[in-house]
Scaffold this motif. Structure first.
Motif, PDB file in Angstrom:
ATOM      1  N   VAL A 278       0.836  -1.197   0.000  1.00  0.00           N
ATOM      2  CA  VAL A 278       0.000   0.000   0.000  1.00  0.00           C
ATOM      3  C   VAL A 278       0.874   1.250   0.000  1.00  0.00           C
ATOM      4  O   VAL A 278       0.640   2.201  -0.759  1.00  0.00           O
ATOM      5  CB  VAL A 278      -0.954   0.008   1.207  1.00  0.00           C
ATOM      6  N   LEU A 279       1.896   1.227   0.830  1.00  0.00           N
ATOM      7  CA  LEU A 279       2.815   2.357   0.901  1.00  0.00           C
ATOM      8  C   LEU A 279       3.423   2.632  -0.469  1.00  0.00           C
ATOM      9  O   LEU A 279       3.440   3.774  -0.953  1.00  0.00           O
ATOM     10  CB  LEU A 279       3.922   2.041   1.898  1.00  0.00           C
ATOM     11  N   THR A 280       3.897   1.583  -1.108  1.00  0.00           N
ATOM     12  CA  THR A 280       4.537   1.729  -2.419  1.00  0.00           C
ATOM     13  C   THR A 280       3.551   2.269  -3.444  1.00  0.00           C
ATOM     14  O   THR A 280       3.876   3.150  -4.243  1.00  0.00           O
ATOM     15  CB  THR A 280       5.084   0.372  -2.898  1.00  0.00           C
ATOM     16  N   PHE A 281       2.348   1.758  -3.376  1.00  0.00           N
ATOM     17  CA  PHE A 281       1.342   2.213  -4.331  1.00  0.00           C
ATOM     18  C   PHE A 281       1.015   3.685  -4.128  1.00  0.00           C
ATOM     19  O   PHE A 281       0.889   4.446  -5.098  1.00  0.00           O
ATOM     20  CB  PHE A 281       0.076   1.372  -4.187  1.00  0.00           C
ATOM     21  N   MET A 282       0.923   4.090  -2.905  1.00  0.00           N
ATOM     22  CA  MET A 282       0.602   5.489  -2.620  1.00  0.00           C
ATOM     23  C   MET A 282       1.729   6.410  -3.084  1.00  0.00           C
ATOM     24  O   MET A 282       1.472   7.504  -3.579  1.00  0.00           O
ATOM     25  CB  MET A 282       0.329   5.673  -1.121  1.00  0.00           C
ATOM     26  N   GLU A 283       2.947   5.947  -2.938  1.00  0.00           N
ATOM     27  CA  GLU A 283       4.072   6.714  -3.464  1.00  0.00           C
ATOM     28  C   GLU A 283       3.960   6.864  -4.977  1.00  0.00           C
ATOM     29  O   GLU A 283       4.199   7.929  -5.539  1.00  0.00           O
ATOM     30  CB  GLU A 283       5.394   6.012  -3.141  1.00  0.00           C
ATOM     31  N   PHE A 284       3.588   5.772  -5.613  1.00  0.00           N
ATOM     32  CA  PHE A 284       3.391   5.778  -7.061  1.00  0.00           C
ATOM     33  C   PHE A 284       2.377   6.846  -7.460  1.00  0.00           C
ATOM     34  O   PHE A 284       2.615   7.640  -8.382  1.00  0.00           O
ATOM     35  CB  PHE A 284       2.924   4.399  -7.514  1.00  0.00           C
ATOM     36  N   ILE A 285       1.265   6.872  -6.750  1.00  0.00           N
ATOM     37  CA  ILE A 285       0.225   7.861  -7.039  1.00  0.00           C
ATOM     38  C   ILE A 285       0.776   9.279  -6.919  1.00  0.00           C
ATOM     39  O   ILE A 285       0.506  10.143  -7.752  1.00  0.00           O
ATOM     40  CB  ILE A 285      -0.946   7.722  -6.053  1.00  0.00           C
ATOM     41  N   GLU A 286       1.564   9.477  -5.886  1.00  0.00           N
ATOM     42  CA  GLU A 286       2.085  10.817  -5.646  1.00  0.00           C
ATOM     43  C   GLU A 286       3.025  11.249  -6.777  1.00  0.00           C
ATOM     44  O   GLU A 286       3.004  12.397  -7.206  1.00  0.00           O
ATOM     45  CB  GLU A 286       2.834  10.833  -4.308  1.00  0.00           C
ATOM     46  N   ASN A 287       3.821  10.312  -7.266  1.00  0.00           N
ATOM     47  CA  ASN A 287       4.810  10.649  -8.295  1.00  0.00           C
ATOM     48  C   ASN A 287       4.284  10.531  -9.717  1.00  0.00           C
ATOM     49  O   ASN A 287       4.838  11.108 -10.646  1.00  0.00           O
ATOM     50  CB  ASN A 287       6.041   9.751  -8.149  1.00  0.00           C
ATOM     51  N   ASN A 288       3.252   9.722  -9.911  1.00  0.00           N
ATOM     52  CA  ASN A 288       2.759   9.479 -11.267  1.00  0.00           C
ATOM     53  C   ASN A 288       1.263   9.693 -11.369  1.00  0.00           C
ATOM     54  O   ASN A 288       0.566   8.957 -12.068  1.00  0.00           O
ATOM     55  CB  ASN A 288       3.102   8.044 -11.698  1.00  0.00           C
ATOM     56  N   GLY A 289       0.792  10.730 -10.694  1.00  0.00           N
ATOM     57  CA  GLY A 289      -0.641  10.980 -10.653  1.00  0.00           C
ATOM     58  C   GLY A 289      -1.291  10.986 -12.027  1.00  0.00           C
ATOM     59  O   GLY A 289      -2.318  10.350 -12.231  1.00  0.00           O
ATOM     60  N   ASN A 290      -0.658  11.660 -12.961  1.00  0.00           N
ATOM     61  CA  ASN A 290      -1.295  11.806 -14.269  1.00  0.00           C
ATOM     62  C   ASN A 290      -1.364  10.498 -15.038  1.00  0.00           C
ATOM     63  O   ASN A 290      -2.323  10.264 -15.776  1.00  0.00           O
ATOM     64  CB  ASN A 290      -0.568  12.863 -15.080  1.00  0.00           C
ATOM     65  N   ILE A 291      -0.356   9.678 -14.867  1.00  0.00           N
ATOM     66  CA  ILE A 291      -0.391   8.376 -15.529  1.00  0.00           C
ATOM     67  C   ILE A 291      -1.490   7.511 -14.930  1.00  0.00           C
ATOM     68  O   ILE A 291      -2.226   6.831 -15.643  1.00  0.00           O
ATOM     69  CB  ILE A 291       0.984   7.690 -15.410  1.00  0.00           C
ATOM     70  N   PHE A 292      -1.610   7.571 -13.622  1.00  0.00           N
ATOM     71  CA  PHE A 292      -2.670   6.801 -12.960  1.00  0.00           C
ATOM     72  C   PHE A 292      -4.047   7.311 -13.376  1.00  0.00           C
ATOM     73  O   PHE A 292      -4.960   6.528 -13.640  1.00  0.00           O
ATOM     74  CB  PHE A 292      -2.490   6.875 -11.448  1.00  0.00           C
ATOM     75  N   ARG A 293      -4.176   8.624 -13.467  1.00  0.00           N
ATOM     76  CA  ARG A 293      -5.434   9.211 -13.935  1.00  0.00           C
ATOM     77  C   ARG A 293      -5.795   8.701 -15.335  1.00  0.00           C
ATOM     78  O   ARG A 293      -6.952   8.402 -15.626  1.00  0.00           O
ATOM     79  CB  ARG A 293      -5.324  10.728 -13.975  1.00  0.00           C
ATOM     80  N   LEU A 294      -4.780   8.631 -16.178  1.00  0.00           N
ATOM     81  CA  LEU A 294      -5.012   8.127 -17.537  1.00  0.00           C
ATOM     82  C   LEU A 294      -5.659   6.741 -17.495  1.00  0.00           C
ATOM     83  O   LEU A 294      -6.672   6.497 -18.154  1.00  0.00           O
ATOM     84  CB  LEU A 294      -3.682   8.059 -18.289  1.00  0.00           C
ATOM     85  N   LEU A 295      -5.074   5.866 -16.684  1.00  0.00           N
ATOM     86  CA  LEU A 295      -5.611   4.506 -16.577  1.00  0.00           C
ATOM     87  C   LEU A 295      -7.036   4.520 -16.038  1.00  0.00           C
ATOM     88  O   LEU A 295      -7.938   3.877 -16.592  1.00  0.00           O
ATOM     89  CB  LEU A 295      -4.725   3.664 -15.660  1.00  0.00           C
ATOM     90  N   LEU A 296      -7.242   5.262 -14.972  1.00  0.00           N
ATOM     91  CA  LEU A 296      -8.569   5.329 -14.357  1.00  0.00           C
ATOM     92  C   LEU A 296      -9.617   5.801 -15.348  1.00  0.00           C
ATOM     93  O   LEU A 296     -10.705   5.240 -15.462  1.00  0.00           O
ATOM     94  CB  LEU A 296      -8.548   6.310 -13.189  1.00  0.00           C
TER      95      LEU A 296
END
Lengths: 210, 210
Positions: free
Chosen positions: B93-111
């Motif tokens: 979970v920690l790692t994933f949350m870090e990912f979100i913080e650093n790659n928000g826009n990429i994650f948004r794209l997927l969502l």
DNA sequence: AATTTCAGTGTACAAGTGTAAGCTATTTTA
DNA sequence: TAAAATAGCTTACACTTGTACACTGAAATT
């Protein structure tokens, strides 16, 4: 003050709302719907749109409210079925899947705008979903005598799982939906079981302390 | 055949991809990004775009692949951390949350594209997520000696919960993210616990039969 | 060295967009 | 009954969009 005018106005307002809803589909999201298209579908001149909504955004938020209403009807329906007996989880999932089948476009609207580009839309959708979650939370707390926090976590997880399954169901045929429903039911049981287990553990810890 | 030309072409291809990624934000989704804007941001004439992609759709699918790549890096990173010891769930979970913080826009794209209007996009995103799920499934099956179906159900539910939390994290401040992470960890424990319990029950039923 | 290929350019066009301005006919208000 | 308000209309404008077409200069091929 019969309001023959206000009456007519409300009528064409509904016309616009329905026109927009009708244009929504798997291939067409609200955000790529233009004011002119909606006006045309409503049988109105483009500029007449402004007599009812200042913006496409305003119309969109109205649609989200509309969707929330439908969602609450769904809950009522599920509750009625549950009162007549049967597995709570199974009936809930079944009811939700029926909802998806009958109101696919409304559900799509919620799904899409939840991660859309408008903060106002995102907030509106999240508000509707949180109503949904809180009702379930109350139910769990009462029925299973759960700790408030644990009940919330369970409700939140359950809603997430069910919405995700609903999202998958949108692109699935009836065979796949069956499988999806079964799996969702299993997953909800995992969550329910896990919540009970961990709630009991906390309970025990507490009594050991006394 | 040094390919000084092909080399240059690849270079401006990356330019386009990066231009598109840079334009993505909370307020700007890929679908309301125009070919001309991307071309301008790349420092190209609009029509030059076609030398690299036949369509905005083609570019979009490339971006989704790109996002999948980033996602798999995330998994590798998490696995490394887990090998060094610690709670699997917490670290993930920690790692994933870090990912979100650093790659928000990429994650948004997927969502966003997962529930978007293009079937091809939806399929591409779901494919990436299913890689993610299957890797977790393998891990669970091996680490906890679970039944294949149960491991899949657990993995699928876990990924759903984590992605949903990630989605919420996008609009949250760091304080809320902390709370969100804690809650997500709890929910994943519910699921893990429930899966184990029900797996054991099946096991017992089987041995009673023999 | 001559020819072909092709990444990138500029121009041009038809189609669609949101919305401002002013008009009309009917209802509502005074 | 006269005046004001207003739902809906038409026309108009300035933009943006995707993409067709013809061109250029440099790299690749022959």
């Amino acid at each position: 003050m019969s309001g023959i005018r206000a009456q007519q106005k409300e009528k064409t307002r509904r016309l616009i709302i329905n026109a927009a809803l009708n244009q929504l589909s798997a291939e067409r999201s609200f955000s790529n719907l233009s004011l002119r298209e909606v006006a045309k579908e409503s049988g109105l001149a483009p500029t007449s749109f402004y007599r009812h909504f200042s913006d496409m955004d305003e119309l969109g938020l109205t649609l989200v409210d509309e969707a929330g209403l439908t969602l609450r009807q769904l809950m009522r329906q599920a509750r009625q079925r549950i009162e007549k007996g049967g597995s709570v989880i199974q009936i809930s999932v079944l009811t939700f899947m029926e909802f998806i089948e009958n109101n696919g476009n409304i559900f799509r609207l919620l799904l899409r705008e939840r991660s859309g580009t408008s903060p106002a839309f995102r907030a509106a959708v999240n508000r509707e979903i949180s109503y949904f979650t809180l009702e379930l939370c109350d139910y769990l707390q009462q029925a299973n005598r759960l700790d408030a926090e644990i009940a919330y976590l369970q409700a939140n997880a359950a809603v997430t799982i069910v919405f995700s399954a609903g999202s998958d169901a949108l692109d699935a045929d009836s065979k796949e939906r069956e499988l999806l429903s079964e799996r969702t039911i299993h997953q909800l049981r995992f969550i329910a079981r896990g919540a009970m287990e961990l709630a009991n553990r906390i309970e025990n810890t507490k009594s050991e302390q006394t």
